[in-house]
Design a protein around this motif. Structure first.
Motif, PDB file in Angstrom:
ATOM      1  N   GLU A 247       0.892  -0.969   0.251  1.00 42.85           N
ATOM      2  CA  GLU A 247      -0.143  -0.228   0.023  1.00 42.85           C
ATOM      3  C   GLU A 247       0.725   1.257   0.429  1.00 42.85           C
ATOM      4  O   GLU A 247       0.374   2.257  -0.717  1.00 42.85           O
ATOM      5  CB  GLU A 247      -0.910  -0.335   1.487  1.00 42.85           C
ATOM      6  N   VAL A 248       2.161   1.294   0.976  1.00 44.72           N
ATOM      7  CA  VAL A 248       2.840   2.646   0.812  1.00 44.72           C
ATOM      8  C   VAL A 248       3.172   2.861  -0.662  1.00 44.72           C
ATOM      9  O   VAL A 248       3.672   3.789  -0.505  1.00 44.72           O
ATOM     10  CB  VAL A 248       3.884   2.281   1.472  1.00 44.72           C
ATOM     11  N   PHE A 249       4.335   1.590  -1.264  1.00 44.93           N
ATOM     12  CA  PHE A 249       4.556   1.595  -2.543  1.00 44.93           C
ATOM     13  C   PHE A 249       3.972   2.610  -3.575  1.00 44.93           C
ATOM     14  O   PHE A 249       4.554   2.636  -4.218  1.00 44.93           O
ATOM     15  CB  PHE A 249       4.963  -0.333  -2.936  1.00 44.93           C
ATOM     16  N   GLN A 250       2.559   1.602  -3.666  1.00 46.18           N
ATOM     17  CA  GLN A 250       1.510   2.278  -4.121  1.00 46.18           C
ATOM     18  C   GLN A 250       1.301   3.570  -4.504  1.00 46.18           C
ATOM     19  O   GLN A 250       1.248   4.323  -5.059  1.00 46.18           O
ATOM     20  CB  GLN A 250       0.155   1.060  -4.022  1.00 46.18           C
ATOM     21  N   HIS A 251       1.631   3.860  -2.793  1.00 44.59           N
ATOM     22  CA  HIS A 251       0.894   5.583  -2.295  1.00 44.59           C
ATOM     23  C   HIS A 251       2.778   6.596  -3.220  1.00 44.59           C
ATOM     24  O   HIS A 251       1.856   7.398  -3.886  1.00 44.59           O
ATOM     25  CB  HIS A 251       1.068   5.680  -1.475  1.00 44.59           C
ATOM     26  N   LEU A 252       3.461   6.259  -2.630  1.00 46.53           N
ATOM     27  CA  LEU A 252       4.572   7.221  -3.335  1.00 46.53           C
ATOM     28  C   LEU A 252       4.546   6.503  -4.498  1.00 46.53           C
ATOM     29  O   LEU A 252       5.279   7.960  -4.878  1.00 46.53           O
ATOM     30  CB  LEU A 252       5.779   6.480  -2.964  1.00 46.53           C
ATOM     31  N   GLU A 253       4.269   5.639  -5.459  1.00 39.77           N
ATOM     32  CA  GLU A 253       3.989   5.643  -7.040  1.00 39.77           C
ATOM     33  C   GLU A 253       2.575   6.702  -7.831  1.00 39.77           C
ATOM     34  O   GLU A 253       3.458   7.804  -8.495  1.00 39.77           O
ATOM     35  CB  GLU A 253       4.029   3.724  -7.359  1.00 39.77           C
ATOM     36  N   GLU A 254       2.192   6.778  -7.041  1.00 43.94           N
ATOM     37  CA  GLU A 254       0.611   7.530  -7.703  1.00 43.94           C
ATOM     38  C   GLU A 254       1.279   9.025  -7.050  1.00 43.94           C
ATOM     39  O   GLU A 254       0.115  10.152  -7.373  1.00 43.94           O
ATOM     40  CB  GLU A 254      -0.081   6.999  -6.677  1.00 43.94           C
ATOM     41  N   HIS A 255       1.491   9.601  -6.455  1.00 43.76           N
ATOM     42  CA  HIS A 255       1.954  10.930  -5.927  1.00 43.76           C
ATOM     43  C   HIS A 255       3.724  11.198  -6.471  1.00 43.76           C
ATOM     44  O   HIS A 255       3.848  12.419  -6.160  1.00 43.76           O
ATOM     45  CB  HIS A 255       2.012  11.020  -4.732  1.00 43.76           C
ATOM     46  N   GLY A 256       3.714  10.175  -7.640  1.00 40.50           N
ATOM     47  CA  GLY A 256       5.534  11.068  -7.837  1.00 40.50           C
ATOM     48  C   GLY A 256       6.487  11.243  -7.390  1.00 40.50           C
ATOM     49  O   GLY A 256       7.383  11.121  -7.707  1.00 40.50           O
ATOM     50  N   TYR A 257       6.907  10.038  -5.804  1.00 38.11           N
ATOM     51  CA  TYR A 257       7.543  10.414  -5.093  1.00 38.11           C
ATOM     52  C   TYR A 257       8.365   9.527  -5.615  1.00 38.11           C
ATOM     53  O   TYR A 257       9.810   9.790  -5.607  1.00 38.11           O
ATOM     54  CB  TYR A 257       7.210  10.031  -3.909  1.00 38.11           C
TER      55      TYR A 257
END
Length: 601
Positions: A247-257
């Protein structure tokens, strides 16, 4: 031609399949079966003799001939018949139904070509009376001799047959056949899953589930609840942590980090007010996540070649008499013996097995699929699947023999432990996993107990010859600089760089290098190994310390992060304690553990 007396014995052998005829001839001509087939004056069975081609030897009249000459002539004809049969061996096939059934089973359990041939032979051996009777003419067979006999009959290499009939092979592991080590005849040694199963294989063309009917039970679907998973709570927690990391990995990808696993230009943790805008449940871990992203750089794991450095050997050190005497002392060989009391190991082993996680029973999943033939090829669709316990549908391995090989405990001790633990029902449900768990528990407890009774005795020889040490040193390869400590006082050790495995070892190397009372030190090479009851042990450091300006003390040190025995693995602690006894036996009594804050120098 001599005229022979007819035998009165009979045998049901009106017609033999070509494969059975070939096997019978090999038993008679190559495995001494001819001694029973013909006794010098008559054949054991006239029907078998006629079927094999010895009809011209038979006559109603009784007349004694030269028995020795007759026996040689019969054996010569058997060998000629075998030679002719083996010329056509490539065209010899098993009965059609048997061949088709073996192919289906092979796809299910993964049998090799050798295992298929052994399975076909075992089935025919149990169903064809002529092959069964002739096989008994070889007399009593040990398991080792049985391997050889099967290899001769089937025309296979000894090693291939032995591997196929070992416990790790698919044929034995699947339970289709088991090897009975206590029986003496070939038929009883190749023990079938059941005689009914062997009969179906020979006479019934069916799918594997039908062939195994009555031996593999189908159970209704189970109904599980959360409390049923209490025994794997740790695993469930690990699974939940894995899901959170996704979940954290997907969040970081979706927000461009991050992008493609790398930090992007939007990841600016040093800027004022920077935030990852994590979901509420992850906000307490934001600083930890930022640290992980910072460390997720390829440079942490892939290092440039320019960071490598070759170590230079100080080979003059190996010629110094003081070093030679030191090395000859610390590298002396020893032999050990161990005494373990039954009353010590049994209760502790039982407790360890009782505390182990429950072994879940074996299950088989049967999937039903449909196949559609299209222009581009075949396409399969799964129609359904079911899972069934395999409990009771296979032969159990010899648990006592396997544990005895791994632990050297007596059979009586192992029986007392297994009966006392009260978990043999788990062995029946899943033999291999239960044996693995028990083996680990016994080794762990032995590691705790065995060193208390170990005794070392010095013998002739060296653990690692000085000439080997120098030869290996001259072949030294390059190492990365961040794994090596650069020595300042190069006359004190054998290389200009010391390889270390941890920060503790690096700190200790610097300490040895700087101390004036340490006259010589070296990181012992990996080949320097001491034998212990729980495996070979490689000590870390060999040291010469000078006291009072004259006395030279030989030291062996093991660097660890703690002096607390409870924080070491039982096998690790057992090796350290055993090594201390080894060095005492060769006259090096100063063996200690070195840790930050307590270097013991």
């Amino acid at each position: 031609m001599a005229i022979l007396r007819r035998s009165r014995r009979s045998m049901d052998c009106v017609h033999m399949e070509p494969c059975i005829r070939l096997w019978v001839l090999r038993i008679l001509a190559r495995l001494d079966g001819h001694r029973q087939f013909y006794d010098g004056s008559s054949f054991y069975n006239d029907q078998l003799a006629e079927e094999l081609g010895f009809g011209h030897w038979l006559d109603e009249e009784e007349e004694d001939g030269n028995e020795k000459s007759n026996a040689k002539a019969v054996l010569a004809e058997l060998k000629e018949l075998l030679r002719q049969a083996e010329k056509d061996e490539k065209t010899v096939v098993f009965p059609e139904i048997l061949r088709a059934n073996i192919e289906r089973l092979s796809e299910l359990v993964g049998l090799s070509e050798v295992e298929r041939r052994i399975l076909a032979f075992a089935i025919l051996l149990h169903n064809e009376s002529v092959l069964n009777d002739v096989s008994n003419w070889m007399g009593e067979l040990s398991t080792t001799k049985m391997f050889h006999v099967v290899s001769v009959i089937l025309g296979l290499p000894d090693k291939a047959v032995r591997n196929a009939l070992e416990d790790h092979g698919a044929l034995i592991a699947s339970g289709l056949i088991s090897v009975d080590h206590d029986s003496c005849s070939l038929t009883s040694k190749l023990d079938p899953l059941s005689r009914e199963f062997f009969g179906r294989m020979l006479f019934t063309g069916a799918d594997p589930v039908s062939l195994l009917r009555g031996m593999v039970s189908v159970v209704p679907p189970g109904h599980l609840h959360t409390e049923d998973y209490a025994h794997i709570q740790d695993s469930l927690q690990s699974l939940q942590l894995y899901q959170w990391s996704q979940e954290v990995f997907q969040h970081l990808e979706e927000h461009g980090y991050i992008n493609d696993g790398k930090a992007t230009s939007q990841f600016l943790p040093d800027s004022v007010g920077f935030s990852l805008h994590l979901p509420e449940k992850f906000k307490p871990y934001e600083n930890d996540i930022i640290g992980l992203v910072n460390r997720a750089s390829i440079e942490k794991y892939v290092k440039p070649k320019s960071k490598r450095q070759a170590r230079k050997l100080n080979k003059e050190l190996y010629a110094v008499p003081e070093f030679v005497a030191f090395w000859n002392t610390i590298s002396q060989k020893t032999v050990y013996r161990v005494s373990v009391k039954r009353d010590d190991i049994i209760p502790k082993a039982i407790a360890a097995i009782e505390q182990a996680e429950k072994i879940q029973p074996l299950r088989i999943e049967v999937t039903r699929a449909g196949v559609r033939v299209l222009r581009g090829g075949t396409v399969s669709d799964v129609k359904g699947s079911r899972i069934a316990d395999l409990k009771g549908s296979y032969d159990l391995p010899d648990i006592i023999r396997e544990l005895q090989q791994d632990t050297s405990l007596t059979r009586k001790t192992l029986v007392d432990i297994l009966v006392g633990c009260g978990k043999l029902n788990e062995f029946i449900g899943n033999p291999n996993d239960f044996i693995a768990m028990t083996r680990q528990a016994l080794k762990s407890e032995l590691a705790k107990i065995v060193v208390e009774g170990i005794q070392y005795e010095k013998i002739d020889g060296s653990l690692y010859e000085l000439r080997e040490l120098q030869a290996d040193g001259e072949e030294e390869k390059e190492r990365f600089l961040d794994q090596m400590y650069q020595v300042q006082n190069k006359q004190k050790t054998d290389f200009d760089y010391v390889v270390y495995d941890s920060d503790v070892e690096c700190e200790f190397a610097g300490l040895l290098d700087s101390r004036e009372d340490i006259k010589l030190f070296m990181k012992l090479p990996a080949k320097f190994k001491v034998s212990t009851p729980v495996g070979s042990y490689n000590p870390d450091w060999a040291i010469i310390k000078q006291e009072n300006g004259e006395d030279r003390i030989y030291m062996i040190r093991e660097t660890k992060s703690t002096q607390d025995d409870t924080k070491l693995r039982p096998s690790e602690l057992a090796k350290i304690k055993s090594a201390k006894r080894h060095f005492e036996a060769i006259g090096v009594s100063d063996y200690k553990r070195s840790t930050p804050g307590k270097w013991n120098l």
